[in-house]
Design a protein around this motif. Structure first.
Motif, short mmCIF file in Angstrom:
data_model
loop_
_atom_site.label_atom_id
_atom_site.label_comp_id
_atom_site.label_asym_id
_atom_site.label_seq_id
_atom_site.Cartn_x
_atom_site.Cartn_y
_atom_site.Cartn_z
N GLN A 45 0.82 -1.26 0.02
CA GLN A 45 -0.04 0.10 -0.07
C GLN A 45 0.86 1.27 -0.01
N GLN A 46 1.87 1.18 0.77
CA GLN A 46 2.74 2.27 0.74
C GLN A 46 3.60 2.62 -0.38
N SER A 47 3.91 1.56 -1.21
CA SER A 47 4.63 1.57 -2.25
C SER A 47 3.86 2.25 -3.45
N ASN A 48 2.60 1.63 -3.41
CA ASN A 48 1.49 2.39 -4.42
C ASN A 48 1.24 3.89 -4.11
N ALA A 53 2.88 9.44 -6.25
CA ALA A 53 3.53 10.32 -6.13
C ALA A 53 4.57 10.67 -7.02
N ARG A 54 5.38 9.58 -7.45
CA ARG A 54 6.50 9.94 -8.46
C ARG A 54 5.64 10.16 -9.83
N GLN A 55 4.81 9.60 -10.22
CA GLN A 55 4.10 9.83 -11.47
C GLN A 55 3.63 11.41 -11.56
N GLN A 59 4.89 13.95 -14.10
CA GLN A 59 3.99 14.70 -14.98
C GLN A 59 4.19 16.24 -14.95
N ALA A 60 4.74 16.79 -13.81
CA ALA A 60 4.82 18.09 -13.49
C ALA A 60 6.04 18.54 -14.24
N ILE A 61 7.04 17.74 -13.92
CA ILE A 61 8.40 17.94 -14.83
C ILE A 61 8.14 17.79 -16.27
#
Length: 87
Positions: A45-48, A53-55, A59-61
């Protein structure tokens, strides 16, 4: 002719049904539901959440690169590389 009611003394056919209902009611009141989540499930669950958050960050970058507003900080990159290789 004489009929003896030997077997039906103090027999109430509804008593058994009433006893079953009260027994079922007491069992359902004393039962408690428990949910236990394993440590592996918590890690997943935490890895999801980390992946999401990485995605969002990627997307912002991407949006900044496409608009031409993305700037590279060479000092931050050098600092990150040094810390990576110190480990």
């Amino acid at each position: 002719m004489k009929i003896n009611n030997l077997g039906s003394v103090n027999v109430n056919p509804y008593r058994k049904n009433l006893e079953k209902q009260t027994a079922a009611a007491t069992k359902s009141q004393t039962k408690e539901d428990k949910v236990e989540i394993s440590s592996k499930a918590i890690d997943l669950q935490q890895s999801n959440e980390v992946v999401k958050a990485r995605q969002e960050k990627v997307q912002a970058i991407k949006a900044q690169v496409e608009s031409g507003n993305y700037t590279i900080d060479p000092k931050a990159i050098a600092k990150g590389l040094v810390e990576f290789y110190k480990k």
